[in-house]
Enzyme design. Structure first.
Site, PDB file in Angstrom:
ATOM      1  N   HIS A  43      39.704  -4.193 -49.854  1.00  0.00           N
ATOM      2  CA  HIS A  43      39.466  -4.102 -48.410  1.00  0.00           C
ATOM      3  C   HIS A  43      39.147  -5.464 -47.801  1.00  0.00           C
ATOM      4  O   HIS A  43      39.303  -5.650 -46.599  1.00  0.00           O
ATOM      5  CB  HIS A  43      38.393  -3.053 -48.085  1.00  0.00           C
TER       6      HIS A  43
ATOM      7  N   ASP B 168      38.921  -0.902 -55.963  1.00  0.00           N
ATOM      8  CA  ASP B 168      38.861  -1.747 -54.765  1.00  0.00           C
ATOM      9  C   ASP B 168      38.864  -3.233 -55.125  1.00  0.00           C
ATOM     10  O   ASP B 168      37.834  -3.893 -55.106  1.00  0.00           O
ATOM     11  CB  ASP B 168      37.600  -1.382 -53.970  1.00  0.00           C
TER      12      ASP B 168
ATOM     13  N   SER C  63      30.594  -7.242 -50.045  1.00  0.00           N
ATOM     14  CA  SER C  63      31.884  -6.731 -50.503  1.00  0.00           C
ATOM     15  C   SER C  63      32.600  -7.818 -51.292  1.00  0.00           C
ATOM     16  O   SER C  63      32.773  -8.937 -50.800  1.00  0.00           O
ATOM     17  CB  SER C  63      32.744  -6.304 -49.313  1.00  0.00           C
TER      18      SER C  63
END
Length: 715
Positions: free
Chosen positions: A83, A219, A645
């Site tokens: 992402h 991810d 992240s």
């Protein structure tokens, strides 16, 4: 007896080891290092952060301004979240070559794809410059003058403090303005796309699974940093070579078990752990519900169109994910704050704080802090709500209004800075607006607009609204705007900017869409901004004094970490499950079995690639599987937030064991109130990352670059 006492002492020390907190890596020596050792860490603080030697901080850059990444080879190979690379993957995708749907792998370096404007920033060193930044501030009386002087000092110091010519000086505030640190950084600008799995792996579960556990998402994405021949930052050039990092992480496939030590390095964005109870209560009862409602309405419209049209799905994939991310986060945050009784916990802390103030004889300095907070937050409530509505509706989620606001800013520049500044901004806007319209669909925006303008007119505090939004018919207003405004297409938008300033302003003010955003922005600037800024400035000053008092009156053993501010931090904890609700317990690990349990053929969120199904059916996991299972994700008590992240999850020896990508839904409250009972960060297991690269993608060229730590052989 002495031996038994020693064992008891060690047991007490270990069980008392704290978890939670976002710590400055240059200041770990002492209490933090002791805690980390008690939790099981085998490396030293010097190995995490060193100025004179290569250390872990040299392998953890900030990725493209908003995420974290880690170096995993001596050839500049970089690992971050899918992402985090999503915009780049989307920008390289077309209907014919849809890398979001199909994934992308560069099987040789010549196949890697360039990414204009993408940057990766490393921290070289950290220094305390508090005294220099606050020089001449104490004698000033007004908060505005203090802030102005601080900014002047920061600008001067940033320009004058020593650094290499290719480096930058960045000064950031900590503890709400009670400490200032200098970060000397290097920013690389030639970043190339190396690989990413299809979204059915990298975004598996999509928005349904976002912010929740159990997760089954691979991810991750891969990029490579290129540098000049001196290994220094340089703009893209065919002559550039793969960057040789000072440190990169070996990847361990030795396995994990509950209560293993974990450590996460990264650039957490923003937390507000020391807000007073009145502010937290306002978040829970007023601000979060309003923002959630706006985004919920926008997402439902976008989702409806994306499910019907593949081209729209590509156009809106990144935007939808961005909007949905915090929509769901705010819901989980509110739930967690209520479950943890955070307001009551804050009130108890404040009662104890007030007693400490009296005991220390500091009533004159700190005695009115809490009552002043109460007064200010009560006064700012409607202004804060109006601010959130304007931001969510006009600036973020209604595209015709957000692009119209850029033109509103253009008119303001003409009024305040003159003709030349107007012309410069107009030319920049005209050249850069193509990307916006490339991913714009007028039918989607029309439907979003109708929903959100109605919310704005009926839910935002009415005393601040422009007359144009009094008693509106949202359907008629939508039809009028979208039938007559030139803001709905690239060609018409650019036509508004043709001519001299007088001509442009006349055309803008004759446009129905522009008229609406101008009336909204004017009313907001007149009725909301001045009072909000006034009260917010008072709260900033109060928060600084409150933080100073907390630091001053707390015992030396207290664990008081600075709020996140997008600077490099270290957090640590243990692999651990948790109990979110009565009679429910979540284990800390997931496997590929869970992917197949969620599998829905052809589904937007839960489809699974055929090759992954085949690998699962044959249990062809290679050296990455464990007892016939393929590990996918795990959770731990590390204190993370947005910006973490892509952060590396490390084991006790500093090997990479996973990749941080999310938090559990109930634990998103950790931005405001961290609880080790329910706050968990979510990581994709490094073994799953390697399995996808190796067995799914067959990218042996990438595997061959890595240093993989194998499980110890059983004797």
């Amino acid at each position: 007896m002495r031996f038994i006492k020693l064992l008891l002492l060690l047991f007490v020390i270990q069980t008392q080891a704290q978890q939670g907190g976002m710590w400055i890596p240059s200041l770990l020596k002492g209490m933090n290092e002791t805690e980390m050792k008690n939790l099981g860490m085998k490396v030293s603080a010097e190995e995490i952060y060193s100025v004179n030697h290569s250390s872990m901080k040299d392998a953890v850059p900030q990725f493209d301004g908003g995420c974290t990444a880690e170096m995993i080879s001596d050839k500049g190979l970089l690992l971050t979240n899918h992402h985090c690379g999503f915009d780049a993957i989307q920008n390289h995708s077309t209907v014919e070559h849809d890398y979001l749907r199909d994934g992308f792998w560069a099987y040789k370096m010549e196949d890697e794809l360039t990414n204009p404007n993408m940057v990766v920033m490393f921290v070289v060193r950290i220094e305390d410059v508090t005294t220099k930044v606050l020089e001449g501030v104490a004698t000033l009386t007004s908060e505005a003058d203090k802030q102005k002087k601080i900014q002047e000092n920061i600008t001067s110091l940033s320009n004058s403090l020593p650094k290499e010519s290719w480096q930058e000086n960045k000064i950031r505030t900590f503890y709400d303005g009670n400490q200032y640190l200098l970060f000397v950084t290097e920013t690389f600008k030639d970043i190339r796309f190396v690989g990413a799995p299809p979204s059915s792996i990298g975004k598996f579960g999509s928005d349904t699974d976002n912010w929740v556990w159990p997760r089954h998402t691979g991810d991750f994405s891969l990029f490579r940093i290129y540098a000049d021949k001196n290994n220094r930052p340089a703009a893209y050039s065919a002559e550039n070579v793969p960057y040789k990092p000072k440190h990169f992480f070996p990847i361990s496939i030795a396995g994990l078990k509950e209560n293993d030590f974990t450590m996460v390095l990264g650039y957490p964005g923003r937390t507000t752990e020391y807000l007073p109870s009145v502010a937290v209560e306002q978040i829970v009862t007023t601000l979060n519900p309003a923002k959630i409602e706006v985004r919920d309405a926008a997402l439902k419209v976008q989702d409806r169109f994306m499910r019907k049209d593949q081209a729209i799905k590509i156009q809106y994939a990144s935007k939808y994910a961005s909007v949905a991310n915090y929509w769901k986060k705010w819901m989980g945050e509110t739930k967690g704050l209520k479950k943890a009784n955070a307001v009551a916990a804050k009130q108890k802390f404040e009662k104890d704080f007030q007693e400490k103030v009296v005991k220390a004889g500091k009533q004159a300095e700190y005695g009115n802090l809490l009552s002043d907070f109460e007064k200010n937050y009560t006064g700012i409530k409607d202004y804060a709500l109006a601010r959130d509505y304007f931001t969510e509706v006009a600036l973020r989620n209604t595209e015709i209004l957000s692009v119209g606001y850029k033109l509103y800013q253009l008119e303001q520049i003409l009024n305040t800075k003159g003709e030349q500044s107007f012309t410069d901004r107009k030319n920049t806007l005209s050249k850069g607006i193509d990307d916006f319209y490339k991913d714009y669909n007028v039918d989607v925006d029309r439907n979003v607009f109708e929903q959100l303008i109605n919310l704005y007119a009926t839910k935002s505090p009415k005393q601040f609204l422009p007359e144009t939004l009094n008693n509106i018919d949202a359907s008629k207003l939508t039809a009028d705007i979208f039938s007559n405004s030139k803001l709905t297409s690239l060609e018409n938008f650019k036509s508004l900017l043709e001519g001299d300033s007088k001509t442009v302003i006349e055309k803008l003010n004759a446009d129905k869409g522009y008229q609406l955003i101008k009336s909204m922005a004017d009313a907001y600037a007149k009725n909301v901004t001045p009072k909000y800024d006034e009260l917010n400035l008072k709260n900033i000053a109060l928060q600084r004094t409150y933080m100073k008092a907390i630091l001053e009156l707390s015992p030396k053993s207290a664990r008081i970490f600075p709020d996140a501010n997008s600077t490099l931090r270290v957090t640590y904890g243990k692999v651990k499950g948790y109990k979110p609700n009565d009679a429910v317990y979540y284990e800390p690990f997931t496997t590929l079995d869970g992917v197949m349990e969620k599998y829905v053929p052809g589904d937007y969120e839960f489809d699974v690639p055929k090759k992954l199904i085949d690998l699962y059916n044959t249990k062809d996991y290679g050296k990455y599987g464990v007892n016939g299972k393929m590990p996918v994700c795990f959770i731990a008590t590390n204190h993370t937030t947005g910006g973490n992240s892509g952060s590396p999850a490390l084991d006790a020896k500093g090997n990479l064991i996973g990749l941080n990508f999310d938090r559990v839904w109930e634990g998103t409250m950790s931005d405001v109130y961290y609880s080790p009972d329910i706050c968990r960060n979510i990581m994709v297991d490094a073994r799953y990352v390697l399995f996808i690269i190796d067995k799914f993608a067959g990218a042996q060229n990438i595997i061959n670059e890595l240093k993989i730590i194998q499980p110890a052989k059983k004797k």
